[in-house]
Scaffold this motif. Sequence first.
Motif, PDB file in Angstrom:
ATOM      1  N   VAL A 286       0.891  -1.204  -0.025  1.00  0.00           N
ATOM      2  CA  VAL A 286      -0.114   0.051   0.078  1.00  0.00           C
ATOM      3  C   VAL A 286       0.848   1.199   0.141  1.00  0.00           C
ATOM      4  O   VAL A 286       0.555   2.334  -0.659  1.00  0.00           O
ATOM      5  CB  VAL A 286      -0.991   0.099   1.099  1.00  0.00           C
ATOM      6  CG1 VAL A 286      -1.768   1.419   1.322  1.00  0.00           C
ATOM      7  CG2 VAL A 286      -1.978  -1.175   1.037  1.00  0.00           C
ATOM      8  N   ASP A 287       1.941   1.473   0.816  1.00  0.00           N
ATOM      9  CA  ASP A 287       2.640   2.513   0.850  1.00  0.00           C
ATOM     10  C   ASP A 287       3.487   2.786  -0.660  1.00  0.00           C
ATOM     11  O   ASP A 287       3.491   4.005  -0.842  1.00  0.00           O
ATOM     12  CB  ASP A 287       3.715   2.240   2.102  1.00  0.00           C
ATOM     13  CG  ASP A 287       3.061   2.603   3.412  1.00  0.00           C
ATOM     14  OD1 ASP A 287       2.067   2.978   3.455  1.00  0.00           O
ATOM     15  OD2 ASP A 287       3.646   1.860   4.501  1.00  0.00           O
ATOM     16  N   SER A 288       3.758   1.689  -1.109  1.00  0.00           N
ATOM     17  CA  SER A 288       4.724   1.834  -2.399  1.00  0.00           C
ATOM     18  C   SER A 288       3.476   2.366  -3.380  1.00  0.00           C
ATOM     19  O   SER A 288       3.983   3.213  -4.498  1.00  0.00           O
ATOM     20  CB  SER A 288       5.217   0.512  -2.858  1.00  0.00           C
ATOM     21  OG  SER A 288       6.232   0.205  -1.773  1.00  0.00           O
ATOM     22  N   LYS A 289       2.425   1.748  -3.420  1.00  0.00           N
ATOM     23  CA  LYS A 289       1.369   2.409  -4.410  1.00  0.00           C
ATOM     24  C   LYS A 289       1.189   3.731  -4.096  1.00  0.00           C
ATOM     25  O   LYS A 289       0.897   4.691  -5.058  1.00  0.00           O
ATOM     26  CB  LYS A 289       0.201   1.438  -4.280  1.00  0.00           C
ATOM     27  CG  LYS A 289       0.112   0.066  -4.790  1.00  0.00           C
ATOM     28  CD  LYS A 289      -0.927  -0.510  -4.792  1.00  0.00           C
ATOM     29  CE  LYS A 289      -0.756  -2.052  -5.486  1.00  0.00           C
ATOM     30  NZ  LYS A 289      -2.284  -2.599  -5.605  1.00  0.00           N
ATOM     31  N   VAL A 290       1.101   4.060  -2.950  1.00  0.00           N
ATOM     32  CA  VAL A 290       0.828   5.516  -2.532  1.00  0.00           C
ATOM     33  C   VAL A 290       1.977   6.516  -3.214  1.00  0.00           C
ATOM     34  O   VAL A 290       1.744   7.478  -3.733  1.00  0.00           O
ATOM     35  CB  VAL A 290       0.732   5.883  -1.137  1.00  0.00           C
ATOM     36  CG1 VAL A 290       0.436   7.179  -0.853  1.00  0.00           C
ATOM     37  CG2 VAL A 290      -0.742   5.117  -0.669  1.00  0.00           C
ATOM     38  N   PHE A 291       3.228   5.757  -2.932  1.00  0.00           N
ATOM     39  CA  PHE A 291       4.471   6.570  -3.517  1.00  0.00           C
ATOM     40  C   PHE A 291       4.272   6.634  -5.151  1.00  0.00           C
ATOM     41  O   PHE A 291       4.734   7.745  -5.735  1.00  0.00           O
ATOM     42  CB  PHE A 291       5.595   5.998  -3.091  1.00  0.00           C
ATOM     43  CG  PHE A 291       7.073   6.713  -3.626  1.00  0.00           C
ATOM     44  CD1 PHE A 291       7.795   7.656  -3.192  1.00  0.00           C
ATOM     45  CD2 PHE A 291       7.343   5.866  -4.930  1.00  0.00           C
ATOM     46  CE1 PHE A 291       8.724   8.271  -3.567  1.00  0.00           C
ATOM     47  CE2 PHE A 291       8.588   6.706  -5.467  1.00  0.00           C
ATOM     48  CZ  PHE A 291       9.207   7.660  -4.876  1.00  0.00           C
ATOM     49  N   LEU A 292       3.869   5.415  -5.704  1.00  0.00           N
ATOM     50  CA  LEU A 292       3.805   5.670  -7.285  1.00  0.00           C
ATOM     51  C   LEU A 292       2.956   6.554  -7.763  1.00  0.00           C
ATOM     52  O   LEU A 292       3.125   7.307  -8.599  1.00  0.00           O
ATOM     53  CB  LEU A 292       3.372   4.213  -7.616  1.00  0.00           C
ATOM     54  CG  LEU A 292       3.131   3.858  -9.084  1.00  0.00           C
ATOM     55  CD1 LEU A 292       4.642   4.319  -9.964  1.00  0.00           C
ATOM     56  CD2 LEU A 292       2.752   2.587  -9.471  1.00  0.00           C
ATOM     57  N   GLU A 293       1.601   6.773  -6.960  1.00  0.00           N
ATOM     58  CA  GLU A 293       0.553   7.804  -7.450  1.00  0.00           C
ATOM     59  C   GLU A 293       1.293   9.191  -7.427  1.00  0.00           C
ATOM     60  O   GLU A 293       1.031   9.981  -8.331  1.00  0.00           O
ATOM     61  CB  GLU A 293      -0.639   7.525  -6.301  1.00  0.00           C
ATOM     62  CG  GLU A 293      -1.262   6.494  -6.588  1.00  0.00           C
ATOM     63  CD  GLU A 293      -2.349   6.304  -5.455  1.00  0.00           C
ATOM     64  OE1 GLU A 293      -2.635   7.176  -4.781  1.00  0.00           O
ATOM     65  OE2 GLU A 293      -2.919   5.164  -5.076  1.00  0.00           O
ATOM     66  N   ARG A 294       2.055   9.370  -6.370  1.00  0.00           N
ATOM     67  CA  ARG A 294       2.522  10.692  -6.294  1.00  0.00           C
ATOM     68  C   ARG A 294       3.882  10.850  -7.357  1.00  0.00           C
ATOM     69  O   ARG A 294       3.715  12.238  -7.783  1.00  0.00           O
ATOM     70  CB  ARG A 294       3.116  10.833  -4.738  1.00  0.00           C
ATOM     71  CG  ARG A 294       3.712  12.375  -4.412  1.00  0.00           C
ATOM     72  CD  ARG A 294       3.983  12.513  -2.964  1.00  0.00           C
ATOM     73  NE  ARG A 294       5.068  11.613  -2.480  1.00  0.00           N
ATOM     74  CZ  ARG A 294       4.941  10.589  -1.536  1.00  0.00           C
ATOM     75  NH1 ARG A 294       3.506  10.364  -1.187  1.00  0.00           N
ATOM     76  NH2 ARG A 294       5.951  10.029  -1.317  1.00  0.00           N
ATOM     77  N   LEU A 295       4.512   9.916  -7.609  1.00  0.00           N
ATOM     78  CA  LEU A 295       5.513  10.171  -8.269  1.00  0.00           C
ATOM     79  C   LEU A 295       4.966  10.218  -9.787  1.00  0.00           C
ATOM     80  O   LEU A 295       5.332  11.256 -10.487  1.00  0.00           O
ATOM     81  CB  LEU A 295       6.096   8.391  -8.577  1.00  0.00           C
ATOM     82  CG  LEU A 295       7.078   8.369 -10.230  1.00  0.00           C
ATOM     83  CD1 LEU A 295       8.114   9.085  -9.939  1.00  0.00           C
ATOM     84  CD2 LEU A 295       7.410   6.797  -9.842  1.00  0.00           C
ATOM     85  N   ILE A 296       3.823   9.598 -10.196  1.00  0.00           N
ATOM     86  CA  ILE A 296       3.186  10.003 -11.581  1.00  0.00           C
ATOM     87  C   ILE A 296       2.806  11.501 -11.741  1.00  0.00           C
ATOM     88  O   ILE A 296       2.859  12.163 -12.527  1.00  0.00           O
ATOM     89  CB  ILE A 296       2.250   8.858 -12.046  1.00  0.00           C
ATOM     90  CG1 ILE A 296       2.982   7.490 -12.104  1.00  0.00           C
ATOM     91  CG2 ILE A 296       1.538   9.409 -13.305  1.00  0.00           C
ATOM     92  CD1 ILE A 296       1.969   6.511 -12.203  1.00  0.00           C
ATOM     93  N   ASN A 297       1.922  11.709 -10.577  1.00  0.00           N
ATOM     94  CA  ASN A 297       1.250  13.062 -10.396  1.00  0.00           C
ATOM     95  C   ASN A 297       2.413  14.208 -10.495  1.00  0.00           C
ATOM     96  O   ASN A 297       2.228  15.473 -11.265  1.00  0.00           O
ATOM     97  CB  ASN A 297       0.304  13.167  -9.475  1.00  0.00           C
ATOM     98  CG  ASN A 297      -0.775  12.319  -9.591  1.00  0.00           C
ATOM     99  OD1 ASN A 297      -1.342  12.408 -10.540  1.00  0.00           O
ATOM    100  ND2 ASN A 297      -1.324  11.776  -8.517  1.00  0.00           N
TER     101      ASN A 297
END
Length: 266
Positions: A199-210
Motif C-alpha cells: 500500500v505504501d509503495s502504491k501511494v508513492f507511485l501515485e505521487r510520483l506519476i502526478n
Amino acid sequence: MLILTVTDLTKHYGGNTVFEGLSWQIGKGKKIGLVGANGAGKSTLFKLIAAELQPDEGSIWRHPGATVGYMPQEPQLDPDQSVLQAALQASPAIAALEAQIQSLEDSLSEPEVYGDMNRLGQVMTQHEHAIAEYEHLGGLTYHNRVVATLKGLGFSDDDLALSCGILSGGQKKLIGITRLLVTQPDILLLDEPDNHLDVDSKVFLERLINDYPGTVVIISHDRYLLDVVAEEIAELEDGRVAVWPGNYSEYAFAKKQALLQQQKMF
C-alpha cells in the motif's frame, strides 16, 4: 505540443498480426493510461516506442532530444548483483565512464605509460576528457542520488547489500522505479508498475506519476490508480488506439454512452 507520434505502425509475431496501421499522438507532459484486453498488444507497443522492438511497417517520431524510459512488467536484474549495484545501472553512460576513468588511472602506474612522455600525455588527456564528461552527466553526485532514491522508496542501509536473486517482485519493481527516477527521461513508460507493490509503495507511485515533470504512459488494471493519475485514456482495441479525455471512470462512462448510442442506431 506533441512529444511522440506513432504513424501506421504494423507488427507481426510469427503468423499473427498484433496490430496493423496503428497511429497515436502523445502530448508533452500528459499523464496517460493505456488500456485494452490482455493480448491486445499494449506491452508490444511500449517495446516499440522504447526501441526494444522494431516495427514491420510504419514509423515512430520522437521530439528531437526526447528520451524514453521503459519499465517492463518484470524488470530484468542480475541475480548476483546487490540492490545498490543494480540501481547504479540506471545510467549506462555514467557506469561506462566510471570504468574508463578507473582503467585510465590504473594505466598511469604502468611503466610503459609513465616511462613514455608521449603515451603519458595521451592517457592524461583522455583522463581529463573522461572526467569532464563524467561531471557533465552528473556523475559526481550520481552515487548519492541513487542511494537517496532507494532509501526514499523504503530500502534500508542493510537492504542495499541484498542480492537481487532473493528480492520480492515488489522490491524488483522499486529498483526499476529508482533507475527511472535517477535518469528522469522525458517519456516514462510504466508497464503494470503497481503489481506486487504494498500500500505504501502504491501511494508513492501515485505521487510520483502526478508530480513527474515529463510525460507518463501507464498500463495498469487498477482502475483506482488510473482514476488518480490519468488525465487521458488511450484504449488499444482491434489494432487501433482511441483516445478518451479524463480519467478511467470518465472513460468508462463515456464509452458506455457511446455504445448505447450505437445500439440505438441499429
